[in-house]
Design a protein around this motif. Structure first.
Motif, PDB file in Angstrom:
ATOM      1  N   UNK A   1     -12.027  12.262 -16.424  1.00  0.00           N
ATOM      2  CA  UNK A   1     -13.273  11.547 -16.153  1.00  0.00           C
ATOM      3  C   UNK A   1     -13.140  10.889 -14.781  1.00  0.00           C
ATOM      4  N   UNK A   2     -14.046  11.201 -13.877  1.00  0.00           N
ATOM      5  CA  UNK A   2     -14.001  10.629 -12.535  1.00  0.00           C
ATOM      6  C   UNK A   2     -14.755   9.303 -12.535  1.00  0.00           C
ATOM      7  N   UNK A   3     -14.084   8.249 -12.105  1.00  0.00           N
ATOM      8  CA  UNK A   3     -14.683   6.921 -12.038  1.00  0.00           C
ATOM      9  C   UNK A   3     -14.795   6.516 -10.576  1.00  0.00           C
ATOM     10  N   UNK A   4     -16.001   6.175 -10.155  1.00  0.00           N
ATOM     11  CA  UNK A   4     -16.238   5.683  -8.792  1.00  0.00           C
ATOM     12  C   UNK A   4     -16.351   4.161  -8.864  1.00  0.00           C
ATOM     13  N   UNK A   5     -15.279   3.420  -8.597  1.00  0.00           N
ATOM     14  CA  UNK A   5     -15.344   1.956  -8.718  1.00  0.00           C
ATOM     15  C   UNK A   5     -16.384   1.360  -7.768  1.00  0.00           C
ATOM     16  N   UNK A   6     -17.081   0.318  -8.243  1.00  0.00           N
ATOM     17  CA  UNK A   6     -18.060  -0.338  -7.386  1.00  0.00           C
ATOM     18  C   UNK A   6     -17.467  -1.535  -6.657  1.00  0.00           C
ATOM     19  N   UNK A   7     -16.159  -1.793  -6.907  1.00  0.00           N
ATOM     20  CA  UNK A   7     -15.426  -2.852  -6.233  1.00  0.00           C
ATOM     21  C   UNK A   7     -14.021  -2.335  -5.947  1.00  0.00           C
ATOM     22  N   UNK A   8     -13.242  -3.000  -5.101  1.00  0.00           N
ATOM     23  CA  UNK A   8     -11.851  -2.584  -4.909  1.00  0.00           C
ATOM     24  C   UNK A   8     -11.114  -2.495  -6.242  1.00  0.00           C
ATOM     25  N   UNK A   9     -10.129  -1.607  -6.311  1.00  0.00           N
ATOM     26  CA  UNK A   9      -9.466  -1.313  -7.579  1.00  0.00           C
ATOM     27  C   UNK A   9      -8.785  -2.545  -8.174  1.00  0.00           C
ATOM     28  N   UNK A  10      -8.296  -3.453  -7.341  1.00  0.00           N
ATOM     29  CA  UNK A  10      -7.655  -4.653  -7.861  1.00  0.00           C
ATOM     30  C   UNK A  10      -8.626  -5.446  -8.743  1.00  0.00           C
ATOM     31  N   UNK A  11      -9.888  -5.534  -8.334  1.00  0.00           N
ATOM     32  CA  UNK A  11     -10.888  -6.237  -9.130  1.00  0.00           C
ATOM     33  C   UNK A  11     -11.322  -5.409 -10.328  1.00  0.00           C
ATOM     34  N   UNK A  12     -11.510  -4.103 -10.115  1.00  0.00           N
ATOM     35  CA  UNK A  12     -11.928  -3.215 -11.205  1.00  0.00           C
ATOM     36  C   UNK A  12     -10.899  -3.220 -12.330  1.00  0.00           C
ATOM     37  N   UNK A  13      -9.624  -3.116 -11.971  1.00  0.00           N
ATOM     38  CA  UNK A  13      -8.564  -3.114 -12.982  1.00  0.00           C
ATOM     39  C   UNK A  13      -8.455  -4.467 -13.674  1.00  0.00           C
ATOM     40  N   UNK A  14      -8.606  -5.529 -12.924  1.00  0.00           N
ATOM     41  CA  UNK A  14      -8.489  -6.866 -13.499  1.00  0.00           C
ATOM     42  C   UNK A  14      -9.635  -7.152 -14.475  1.00  0.00           C
ATOM     43  N   UNK A  15     -10.818  -6.631 -14.189  1.00  0.00           N
ATOM     44  CA  UNK A  15     -11.951  -6.817 -15.090  1.00  0.00           C
ATOM     45  C   UNK A  15     -11.812  -5.958 -16.334  1.00  0.00           C
ATOM     46  N   UNK A  16     -11.196  -4.755 -16.168  1.00  0.00           N
ATOM     47  CA  UNK A  16     -10.989  -3.864 -17.291  1.00  0.00           C
ATOM     48  C   UNK A  16     -12.281  -3.188 -17.739  1.00  0.00           C
ATOM     49  N   UNK A  17     -12.167  -2.309 -18.757  1.00  0.00           N
ATOM     50  CA  UNK A  17     -10.916  -1.895 -19.406  1.00  0.00           C
ATOM     51  C   UNK A  17     -10.065  -1.020 -18.481  1.00  0.00           C
ATOM     52  N   UNK A  18      -8.757  -1.031 -18.733  1.00  0.00           N
ATOM     53  CA  UNK A  18      -7.838  -0.273 -17.896  1.00  0.00           C
ATOM     54  C   UNK A  18      -6.725   0.278 -18.773  1.00  0.00           C
ATOM     55  N   UNK A  19      -6.156   1.419 -18.368  1.00  0.00           N
ATOM     56  CA  UNK A  19      -5.087   2.029 -19.140  1.00  0.00           C
ATOM     57  C   UNK A  19      -3.821   1.189 -19.141  1.00  0.00           C
ATOM     58  N   UNK A  20      -3.014   1.374 -20.166  1.00  0.00           N
ATOM     59  CA  UNK A  20      -1.740   0.651 -20.234  1.00  0.00           C
ATOM     60  C   UNK A  20      -0.776   1.112 -19.140  1.00  0.00           C
ATOM     61  N   UNK A  21      -1.004   2.326 -18.636  1.00  0.00           N
ATOM     62  CA  UNK A  21      -0.217   2.830 -17.515  1.00  0.00           C
ATOM     63  C   UNK A  21      -1.169   3.285 -16.414  1.00  0.00           C
ATOM     64  N   UNK A  22      -0.862   2.905 -15.181  1.00  0.00           N
ATOM     65  CA  UNK A  22      -1.630   3.348 -14.018  1.00  0.00           C
ATOM     66  C   UNK A  22      -0.671   4.109 -13.116  1.00  0.00           C
ATOM     67  N   UNK A  23      -1.026   5.358 -12.786  1.00  0.00           N
ATOM     68  CA  UNK A  23      -0.190   6.211 -11.937  1.00  0.00           C
ATOM     69  C   UNK A  23      -0.889   6.427 -10.606  1.00  0.00           C
ATOM     70  N   UNK A  24      -0.150   6.223  -9.533  1.00  0.00           N
ATOM     71  CA  UNK A  24      -0.713   6.366  -8.198  1.00  0.00           C
ATOM     72  C   UNK A  24       0.250   7.121  -7.299  1.00  0.00           C
ATOM     73  N   UNK A  25      -0.284   7.746  -6.283  1.00  0.00           N
ATOM     74  CA  UNK A  25       0.532   8.262  -5.194  1.00  0.00           C
ATOM     75  C   UNK A  25       0.827   7.089  -4.249  1.00  0.00           C
ATOM     76  N   UNK A  26       1.711   7.253  -3.263  1.00  0.00           N
ATOM     77  CA  UNK A  26       2.014   6.137  -2.362  1.00  0.00           C
ATOM     78  C   UNK A  26       0.749   5.602  -1.690  1.00  0.00           C
ATOM     79  N   UNK A  27       0.433   4.364  -1.957  1.00  0.00           N
ATOM     80  CA  UNK A  27      -0.760   3.748  -1.385  1.00  0.00           C
ATOM     81  C   UNK A  27      -0.678   2.244  -1.556  1.00  0.00           C
ATOM     82  N   UNK A  28      -1.695   1.578  -1.075  1.00  0.00           N
ATOM     83  CA  UNK A  28      -1.754   0.122  -1.145  1.00  0.00           C
ATOM     84  C   UNK A  28      -1.580  -0.400  -2.560  1.00  0.00           C
ATOM     85  N   UNK A  29      -2.195   0.262  -3.539  1.00  0.00           N
ATOM     86  CA  UNK A  29      -2.268  -0.309  -4.881  1.00  0.00           C
ATOM     87  C   UNK A  29      -0.916  -0.417  -5.561  1.00  0.00           C
TER      88      UNK A  29
END
Length: 399
Positions: free
Chosen positions: A312-340
């Protein structure tokens, strides 16, 4: 525009604006007596205006200086210099609303979209830039920000994070080098070299302005979540995302794994087919169900990812730090090398979320990737705190 604020911030992306809010929160918490009080309560824009389509006249009114009544005396004015892409503009508009909710004045200043737009914006901003006692910038590599710095008379310049670029900024200023983005590859032939020569005096002035000098009354602060060691009299303040944690969450956790998208393909660093293979492999291995798209990822690329992986593709309407903090969010978040991989452990501390980072195999890099790409991406991964590291071979083998 209202009378000049003592602190003037320039932002060109949603993350930069978020980090200015974090800096202002930290500044108010540590300054003697707190931040200066407002002379009046700024008029907040209506919620309907905040939901209007990006780039409309409503956006200009809602994000401009008219949002604050004359004489409203805020200690911080935030100038938004928006890019042209709709996703960034939409996120910036929503972040501007949050900034106004905190009582800060936000000025929406178009500086792109035409040959004369930069000069018109410079003319409008010149007086405030000269009058500010402190200037806050979110992207020291921005040529427009560097141009504005030629007008700065402030004794203090604050650099907030613009992603992992802060790491390169600190390293390059320590070596006395020209400020060049890590993924940028030289080119443009003779016209490009001529432009570089013409711009050289501006670039040199910016480098001097980013170099502290006690005798000349120049102070430089870096406000960052990145693993940087400042130099030559710079001061460092760690951004622990205290404002984000105070205003949002904690989030509701889902059972699944979320993947975080990256713009490494868009910047020409990673091959698109290799990236697709890696995302497919991570989806299978970790049971991922959602993919949080980077604001620069194209609709075509995201459609291909969804069809190939079922994510499922999610286009956040805010930076990911805020989107994740507001939730819901997975118990595990996987990223490639990046700011997050550096910011999410701060924003999600105490929530039980695990952040994992997948290395980028050098074989995934394009032939046109900059020579710095491999070592820079490795450094982003190796210096991340409180994350689980996934070798690139995991993704390759799973595919």
């Amino acid at each position: 525009m209202t009378p000049s604020a003592s602190s003037l911030a320039f932002v060109e992306s949603p993350v930069q604006l978020l980090n200015v809010l974090e800096w202002a929160h930290a500044e108010a918490a540590t300054a003697p007596g707190g931040a200066p009080l407002l002379g009046a309560v700024p008029r907040q824009p209506g919620r309907g205006a905040a939901r209007g389509p990006a780039g409309t006249a409503a956006e200009q009114r809602g994000a401009g200086s008219a949002a604050v009544p004359a004489g409203a005396g805020s200690w911080l004015r935030i100038v938004v210099l928006p890019p042209t892409d709709p996703m960034s503009r939409g996120q910036l508009r929503r972040m501007a609303g949050l900034a106004r909710d905190e009582g800060y004045e936000v000025v929406w200043q178009e500086a792109r979209g035409g040959r004369l737009a930069p000069l018109k914006a410079l003319a409008r901003l010149a007086g405030d830039v000269r009058a500010a006692r402190r200037v806050v910038v979110g992207d020291p590599f921005s040529r427009y920000v560097q141009l504005l710095l030629t007008l700065v008379r402030a004794e203090e310049v604050v650099v907030v994070d613009d992603g992992t670029a802060t790491m390169e900024f600190v390293a390059q200023t320590a070596r006395g080098e020209r400020l060049v983005r890590w993924h940028r590859v030289g080119g443009g032939g003779l016209p490009g070299r001529i432009r570089e020569l013409a711009y050289a005096p501006v670039s040199a002035t910016a480098r001097r302005r980013f170099t502290p000098a006690a005798g000349a009354g120049r102070r430089v602060e870096v406000f960052s979540s990145m693993p940087v060691t400042v130099h030559s009299g710079m001061t460092l303040r760690v951004n622990e995302f205290a404002w984000t944690r105070a205003r949002f969450g904690p989030p509701r956790l889902t059972k699944g794994t979320d993947l975080v998208g990256t713009s490494l393909v868009e910047t020409g660093v990673v091959d698109p087919a290799r990236y697709l293979d890696a995302v497919r492999a991570l989806t299978l291995e970790h049971g991922a169900t959602r993919y949080f798209a980077h604001r620069r990822e194209s609709a075509e690329k995201l459609r291909t990812l969804s069809e190939a992986t079922g994510l499922e593709i999610v286009r956040p309407d805010l930076p990911l730090e805020l989107t994740a903090r507001r939730g819901p969010v997975g118990r595990t978040i996987v990223s490639f090398p990046s700011t997050v991989v550096h910011t999410l452990p701060y924003a999600l501390t105490g929530t039980g979320v695990t952040v994992a980072v997948c290395d980028v195999d050098p074989a995934w890099l394009t032939g046109s990737a900059s020579p710095r790409a491999r070592s820079f991406l490795a450094g982003v991964t190796e210096t991340a705190r409180d994350v689980h590291r996934l070798p690139a071979q995991t993704a390759s083998a799973a595919g």
